[in-house]
Design a protein around this motif. Structure first.
Motif, PDB file in Angstrom:
ATOM      1  N   LEU A 128       0.802  -1.224   0.000  1.00 42.97           N
ATOM      2  CA  LEU A 128       0.000   0.000   0.000  1.00 42.97           C
ATOM      3  C   LEU A 128       0.838   1.279   0.000  1.00 42.97           C
ATOM      4  O   LEU A 128       0.570   2.180  -0.805  1.00 42.97           O
ATOM      5  N   PRO A 129       1.866   1.407   0.860  1.00 42.12           N
ATOM      6  CA  PRO A 129       2.653   2.661   0.850  1.00 42.12           C
ATOM      7  C   PRO A 129       3.278   2.956  -0.517  1.00 42.12           C
ATOM      8  O   PRO A 129       3.259   4.100  -0.983  1.00 42.12           O
ATOM      9  N   SER A 130       3.810   1.922  -1.169  1.00 41.10           N
ATOM     10  CA  SER A 130       4.442   2.127  -2.479  1.00 41.10           C
ATOM     11  C   SER A 130       3.412   2.460  -3.551  1.00 41.10           C
ATOM     12  O   SER A 130       3.666   3.286  -4.435  1.00 41.10           O
ATOM     13  N   ILE A 131       2.249   1.839  -3.464  1.00 43.79           N
ATOM     14  CA  ILE A 131       1.192   2.126  -4.432  1.00 43.79           C
ATOM     15  C   ILE A 131       0.705   3.556  -4.283  1.00 43.79           C
ATOM     16  O   ILE A 131       0.531   4.281  -5.271  1.00 43.79           O
ATOM     17  N   ILE A 132       0.489   3.987  -3.046  1.00 45.78           N
ATOM     18  CA  ILE A 132       0.026   5.352  -2.805  1.00 45.78           C
ATOM     19  C   ILE A 132       1.065   6.359  -3.270  1.00 45.78           C
ATOM     20  O   ILE A 132       0.743   7.403  -3.832  1.00 45.78           O
ATOM     21  N   SER A 133       2.337   6.049  -3.054  1.00 44.47           N
ATOM     22  CA  SER A 133       3.409   6.919  -3.535  1.00 44.47           C
ATOM     23  C   SER A 133       3.343   7.075  -5.046  1.00 44.47           C
ATOM     24  O   SER A 133       3.540   8.169  -5.582  1.00 44.47           O
ATOM     25  N   GLN A 134       3.024   5.986  -5.742  1.00 41.90           N
ATOM     26  CA  GLN A 134       2.890   6.042  -7.197  1.00 41.90           C
ATOM     27  C   GLN A 134       1.671   6.860  -7.598  1.00 41.90           C
ATOM     28  O   GLN A 134       1.704   7.604  -8.583  1.00 41.90           O
ATOM     29  N   PHE A 135       0.592   6.769  -6.833  1.00 35.30           N
ATOM     30  CA  PHE A 135      -0.602   7.564  -7.103  1.00 35.30           C
ATOM     31  C   PHE A 135      -0.303   9.053  -6.964  1.00 35.30           C
ATOM     32  O   PHE A 135      -0.742   9.870  -7.774  1.00 35.30           O
ATOM     33  N   VAL A 136       0.440   9.401  -5.909  1.00 33.35           N
ATOM     34  CA  VAL A 136       0.827  10.801  -5.694  1.00 33.35           C
ATOM     35  C   VAL A 136       1.678  11.300  -6.862  1.00 33.35           C
ATOM     36  O   VAL A 136       1.520  12.436  -7.329  1.00 33.35           O
ATOM     37  N   THR A 137       2.560  10.440  -7.347  1.00 31.03           N
ATOM     38  CA  THR A 137       3.396  10.789  -8.503  1.00 31.03           C
ATOM     39  C   THR A 137       2.539  11.086  -9.726  1.00 31.03           C
ATOM     40  O   THR A 137       2.825  12.014 -10.490  1.00 31.03           O
ATOM     41  N   VAL A 138       1.480  10.318  -9.916  1.00 32.19           N
ATOM     42  CA  VAL A 138       0.575  10.552 -11.046  1.00 32.19           C
ATOM     43  C   VAL A 138      -0.040  11.942 -10.954  1.00 32.19           C
ATOM     44  O   VAL A 138      -0.067  12.698 -11.936  1.00 32.19           O
ATOM     45  N   VAL A 139      -0.546  12.294  -9.772  1.00 30.46           N
ATOM     46  CA  VAL A 139      -1.181  13.606  -9.586  1.00 30.46           C
ATOM     47  C   VAL A 139      -0.190  14.727  -9.894  1.00 30.46           C
ATOM     48  O   VAL A 139      -0.525  15.701 -10.584  1.00 30.46           O
ATOM     49  N   LYS A 140       1.023  14.586  -9.406  1.00 31.11           N
ATOM     50  CA  LYS A 140       2.031  15.627  -9.631  1.00 31.11           C
ATOM     51  C   LYS A 140       2.465  15.689 -11.094  1.00 31.11           C
ATOM     52  O   LYS A 140       2.599  16.778 -11.669  1.00 31.11           O
ATOM     53  N   ASP A 141       2.682  14.535 -11.689  1.00 27.72           N
ATOM     54  CA  ASP A 141       3.252  14.498 -13.040  1.00 27.72           C
ATOM     55  C   ASP A 141       2.258  14.857 -14.140  1.00 27.72           C
ATOM     56  O   ASP A 141       2.662  15.045 -15.296  1.00 27.72           O
ATOM     57  N   THR A 142       0.974  14.946 -13.818  1.00 24.14           N
ATOM     58  CA  THR A 142       0.022  15.420 -14.833  1.00 24.14           C
ATOM     59  C   THR A 142       0.356  16.848 -15.258  1.00 24.14           C
ATOM     60  O   THR A 142      -0.108  17.305 -16.309  1.00 24.14           O
ATOM     61  N   SER A 143       1.163  17.529 -14.463  1.00 25.50           N
ATOM     62  CA  SER A 143       1.580  18.888 -14.830  1.00 25.50           C
ATOM     63  C   SER A 143       2.422  18.898 -16.102  1.00 25.50           C
ATOM     64  O   SER A 143       2.566  19.935 -16.751  1.00 25.50           O
ATOM     65  N   PHE A 144       2.977  17.729 -16.491  1.00 24.26           N
ATOM     66  CA  PHE A 144       3.721  17.642 -17.761  1.00 24.26           C
ATOM     67  C   PHE A 144       2.810  17.879 -18.965  1.00 24.26           C
ATOM     68  O   PHE A 144       3.273  18.307 -20.024  1.00 24.26           O
ATOM     69  N   LEU A 145       1.541  17.560 -18.799  1.00 23.48           N
ATOM     70  CA  LEU A 145       0.644  17.508 -19.948  1.00 23.48           C
ATOM     71  C   LEU A 145       0.431  18.862 -20.608  1.00 23.48           C
ATOM     72  O   LEU A 145       0.184  18.931 -21.807  1.00 23.48           O
ATOM     73  N   TYR A 146       0.530  19.939 -19.844  1.00 24.28           N
ATOM     74  CA  TYR A 146       0.320  21.254 -20.453  1.00 24.28           C
ATOM     75  C   TYR A 146       1.486  21.619 -21.361  1.00 24.28           C
ATOM     76  O   TYR A 146       1.296  22.088 -22.491  1.00 24.28           O
ATOM     77  N   SER A 147       2.692  21.386 -20.887  1.00 23.11           N
ATOM     78  CA  SER A 147       3.870  21.777 -21.677  1.00 23.11           C
ATOM     79  C   SER A 147       4.042  20.905 -22.911  1.00 23.11           C
ATOM     80  O   SER A 147       4.607  21.350 -23.915  1.00 23.11           O
ATOM     81  N   VAL A 148       3.548  19.659 -22.870  1.00 22.54           N
ATOM     82  CA  VAL A 148       3.741  18.737 -23.991  1.00 22.54           C
ATOM     83  C   VAL A 148       2.584  18.789 -24.976  1.00 22.54           C
ATOM     84  O   VAL A 148       2.781  18.901 -26.191  1.00 22.54           O
ATOM     85  N   ILE A 149       1.345  18.704 -24.465  1.00 19.51           N
ATOM     86  CA  ILE A 149       0.187  18.618 -25.367  1.00 19.51           C
ATOM     87  C   ILE A 149      -0.872  19.683 -25.061  1.00 19.51           C
ATOM     88  O   ILE A 149      -2.010  19.577 -25.511  1.00 19.51           O
ATOM     89  N   ALA A 150      -0.481  20.703 -24.289  1.00 17.58           N
ATOM     90  CA  ALA A 150      -1.350  21.856 -24.018  1.00 17.58           C
ATOM     91  C   ALA A 150      -2.670  21.482 -23.351  1.00 17.58           C
ATOM     92  O   ALA A 150      -3.695  22.133 -23.571  1.00 17.58           O
ATOM     93  N   LEU A 151      -2.635  20.421 -22.539  1.00 19.40           N
ATOM     94  CA  LEU A 151      -3.839  20.043 -21.808  1.00 19.40           C
ATOM     95  C   LEU A 151      -3.953  20.934 -20.571  1.00 19.40           C
ATOM     96  O   LEU A 151      -3.028  21.021 -19.773  1.00 19.40           O
ATOM     97  N   GLN A 152      -5.077  21.569 -20.403  1.00 21.10           N
ATOM     98  CA  GLN A 152      -5.230  22.587 -19.364  1.00 21.10           C
ATOM     99  C   GLN A 152      -5.658  21.970 -18.033  1.00 21.10           C
ATOM    100  O   GLN A 152      -6.811  22.059 -17.604  1.00 21.10           O
TER     101      GLN A 152
END
Length: 216
Positions: free
Chosen positions: A139-163
């Motif tokens: 569970l701790p490692s899975i949740i850490s990966q989930f948190v990474t997903v939330v943070k890394d969605t910020s890549f989407l604006y610079s790459v594909i202009a997703l707001q």
């Protein structure tokens, strides 16, 4: 400064936050499902399934997520949201597969043998005996990966202009130029990301503690 905090700006950021959470939830659900399948395949006695899963996991994990976003968006020519969800699912499912596989392998094989001796099928053993125990361990490692997903969605604006949340903040940034305004905007975005991810982490710790007490 007051104009920056006007209701229409806050609503604009809220729309971005909703997009971030919406995308993250879909990515997490899909990645967990595919990650579980890949983990079972990699542990399979069938050499073809095991090799197929191993090649996929190792190849995907060793290519940056940012590159997967480019590949999916440009090669498959999907719209921004489907492209973002697909790219993140490809990458995150590979990462989760290894976490899940590690959790499954941490369970004593004697429990599987005991289940087989009682007439359970491999799937029943996995669902009833192995998986509930493995989830507590991973569970701790899975949740850490989930948190990474939330943070890394910020890549989407610079790459594909997703707001998403970060994308909306960058659009607002174009309207304000004073140092105080820029600092305030970044402080707001930082606080939102922190609140969301800290809430996820705190809930996971609470859940892990609750399971630990129930197991005693």
């Amino acid at each position: 400064m007051s104009d920056l905090l006007a209701p229409y700006n806050l609503k604009f950021l809220a729309q971005g936050l909703w997009t971030t959470l919406y995308l993250s939830l879909i990515i997490i659900v899909l990645s967990t499902v595919f990650g579980m399948i890949l983990a079972v395949m990699r542990n399979s006695k069938n050499s073809f399934l095991r090799i197929l899963a191993s090649v996929y996991i190792e190849f995907v994990r060793n290519v940056p997520n940012l590159l997967w976003i480019f590949i999916v968006f440009l090669v498959f020519q999907l719209q921004a949201r489907p492209a973002g969800i697909t790219a993140f699912t490809i990458f995150t499912s590979a990462a989760l597969a290894e976490i899940i596989r590690g959790g499954l392998n941490a369970i004593d094989k004697g429990q599987t043998e005991a289940g087989l001796s009682q007439g359970f099928t491999q799937f029943q053993i996995l669902r009833i005996i192995v998986l509930p125990q493995a989830i507590r361990k991973m569970l701790p490692s899975i949740i850490s990966q989930f948190v990474t997903v939330v943070k890394d969605t910020s890549f989407l604006y610079s790459v594909i202009a997703l707001q998403d949340l970060f994308g909306k903040s960058q659009i607002l940034m174009g309207k304000y130029f004073e140092t105080g305004q820029i600092f305030t905007l970044y402080a707001i975005i930082t606080a939102i990301y922190f609140f969301v991810n800290f809430s996820i982490s705190s809930y996971s710790r609470h859940l892990a503690k609750k399971w630990e007490q129930a197991a005693e």
